[in-house]
Write a protein that holds these residues in place. Structure first.
Motif, PDB file in Angstrom:
ATOM      1  N   ARG A   1       0.841  -1.194   0.000  1.00  0.00           N
ATOM      2  CA  ARG A   1       0.000   0.000   0.000  1.00  0.00           C
ATOM      3  C   ARG A   1       0.881   1.250   0.000  1.00  0.00           C
ATOM      4  NH1 ARG A   1      -3.039  -0.628   5.416  1.00  0.00           N
ATOM      5  NH2 ARG A   1      -0.852  -0.955   5.992  1.00  0.00           N
TER       6      ARG A   1
ATOM      7  N   GLY B   1       1.051   5.430  -0.277  1.00  0.00           N
ATOM      8  CA  GLY B   1       0.370   6.709  -0.187  1.00  0.00           C
ATOM      9  C   GLY B   1       1.225   7.798  -0.813  1.00  0.00           C
TER      10      GLY B   1
ATOM     11  N   VAL C   1       0.622   8.805  -9.072  1.00  0.00           N
ATOM     12  CA  VAL C   1      -0.611   8.008  -9.135  1.00  0.00           C
ATOM     13  C   VAL C   1      -0.516   6.992 -10.267  1.00  0.00           C
ATOM     14  CG1 VAL C   1      -3.079   8.084  -9.634  1.00  0.00           C
ATOM     15  CG2 VAL C   1      -2.079   9.779  -8.091  1.00  0.00           C
TER      16      VAL C   1
ATOM     17  N   LEU D   1      -2.753   1.809  -4.393  1.00  0.00           N
ATOM     18  CA  LEU D   1      -2.725   3.220  -4.037  1.00  0.00           C
ATOM     19  C   LEU D   1      -3.682   3.424  -2.868  1.00  0.00           C
ATOM     20  CD1 LEU D   1      -1.784   6.123  -4.634  1.00  0.00           C
ATOM     21  CD2 LEU D   1      -3.759   6.340  -6.164  1.00  0.00           C
ATOM     22  N   SER D   2      -3.101   3.643  -1.683  1.00  0.00           N
ATOM     23  CA  SER D   2      -3.951   3.782  -0.497  1.00  0.00           C
ATOM     24  C   SER D   2      -4.659   5.130  -0.475  1.00  0.00           C
ATOM     25  CB  SER D   2      -3.116   3.612   0.774  1.00  0.00           C
ATOM     26  OG  SER D   2      -2.037   4.528   0.785  1.00  0.00           O
ATOM     27  N   GLY D   3      -3.997   6.162  -1.010  1.00  0.00           N
ATOM     28  CA  GLY D   3      -4.595   7.487  -1.032  1.00  0.00           C
ATOM     29  C   GLY D   3      -3.521   8.547  -1.069  1.00  0.00           C
TER      30      GLY D   3
ATOM     31  N   LEU E   1      -8.619   8.198  -9.493  1.00  0.00           N
ATOM     32  CA  LEU E   1      -8.209   7.354  -8.379  1.00  0.00           C
ATOM     33  C   LEU E   1      -8.971   6.030  -8.394  1.00  0.00           C
ATOM     34  CD1 LEU E   1      -8.087   9.969  -5.470  1.00  0.00           C
ATOM     35  CD2 LEU E   1      -6.206   9.144  -6.902  1.00  0.00           C
TER      36      LEU E   1
ATOM     37  N   ALA F   1      -9.006   4.199  -2.771  1.00  0.00           N
ATOM     38  CA  ALA F   1      -8.034   5.261  -2.515  1.00  0.00           C
ATOM     39  C   ALA F   1      -8.764   6.476  -1.953  1.00  0.00           C
ATOM     40  CB  ALA F   1      -7.303   5.631  -3.791  1.00  0.00           C
TER      41      ALA F   1
ATOM     42  N   SER G   1      -1.142   3.173   5.005  1.00  0.00           N
ATOM     43  CA  SER G   1      -0.112   2.934   3.988  1.00  0.00           C
ATOM     44  C   SER G   1       1.052   2.142   4.578  1.00  0.00           C
ATOM     45  CB  SER G   1       0.426   4.262   3.441  1.00  0.00           C
ATOM     46  OG  SER G   1      -0.609   5.086   2.950  1.00  0.00           O
TER      47      SER G   1
END
Length: 261
Positions: free
Chosen positions: A2, A4, A17, A27-29, A43, A47, A60
């Motif tokens: 994960r 971020g 991204v 992609l956790s965010g 996204l 995410a 993450s």
């Protein structure tokens, strides 16, 4: 894994991204100061957009951070609290900011680099070897860099990292031999100096040239970045490499598997 992204709506953040997803990672965010700027980001499901780094760290395994030196101290504390590893591409750090990074590496794994391009990493390695081999009394070292007109710092972090590599090879501190911003009647060049020249214009992503010049010859190392994506690709490579690493401070030479000099 994960991953971020700090500053996900920035120019490099948007490339990150794409590169995270291309690498097959999750992609956790990401963090953003203005969620409205992220409306056009594609996204994946799951995410999330956040305004605080602790929240991103908690969801993450590693956070990639190309934000600003002013955020380093707070981000270091947030990542330690959240328990995420850190890929840090911010340059121009003050003593206090470097101390925050050093404190963080006692608890989390960190890759810190001025430039995540494999090519620049190899230029730095060669700069160290050349600094070690070519006597400072005979070979003048100069570094010339050019970037886009919006860049606010000079010399660039990468130029300084190349200078540090030369100084390391010569077993001196860069601060003691650095010359930059020459103007007017400066007198003759000091023996052993490492000189810097910074050029700005247009939308050049990044160009760096290292010159060793003696009375009889000149050796030149140069690197040109055509697309900022190379930095995002390298940062994601570093993030994936950090999986299961012990808490410590690493660099791109470690990521590329280069042996110690």
């Amino acid at each position: 894994m994960r991953i971020g992204i700090a500053g996900i709506t920035g120019r490099v953040g948007r490339l990150l991204v794409q590169e995270v997803l291309a690498a097959g990672a999750v992609l956790s965010g990401g963090t953003t100061r203005d969620p409205e700027q992220a409306r056009d980001l594609a996204l994946p499901d799951g995410a999330v957009l956040l305004t605080d780094m602790v929240g991103l760290a908690r969801i993450s395994d590693v956070v990639i951070d190309f934000t600003h030196a002013d955020t380093v101290v707070s981000h270091a504390g947030a990542l330690v609290e959240g328990g995420a590893a850190w890929v840090l591409g911010t340059t121009g750090l003050s003593g206090a900011q470097l101390a925050a990074v050093q404190a963080a590496v006692r608890r989390i794994a960190v890759v810190h680099a001025a430039n995540f391009s494999p090519g620049v990493t190899l230029v730095q390695r060669l700069a160290t070897l050349m600094g070690r081999t070519l006597p400072a009394e005979s070979y003048d070292a100069e570094i010339v860099e050019m970037h886009h007109r919006q860049k606010v710092d000079a010399p660039s972090g990468t130029a300084l990292a190349i200078g540090e590599a030369v100084a390391r090879g010569r077993e001196v501190a860069l601060a003691d031999v650095r010359e930059s911003g020459r103007d007017g009647h400066t007198g003759p060049r000091k023996t052993g100096a490492i000189g810097f020249a910074a050029l700005r214009g247009g939308q050049i992503v990044g160009e760096h040239e290292l010159l060793f010049t003696s009375a009889d010859e000149q050796i030149t190392l140069s690197h040109r970045a055509f697309d900022r994506r190379i930095f995002a690709t390298g940062a994601v490579r570093a993030a994936l490499w950090l999986k299961n690493r012990d808490s410590d401070l690493y660099n791109m030479e470690d990521v590329l598997g280069l042996p110690p000099l």
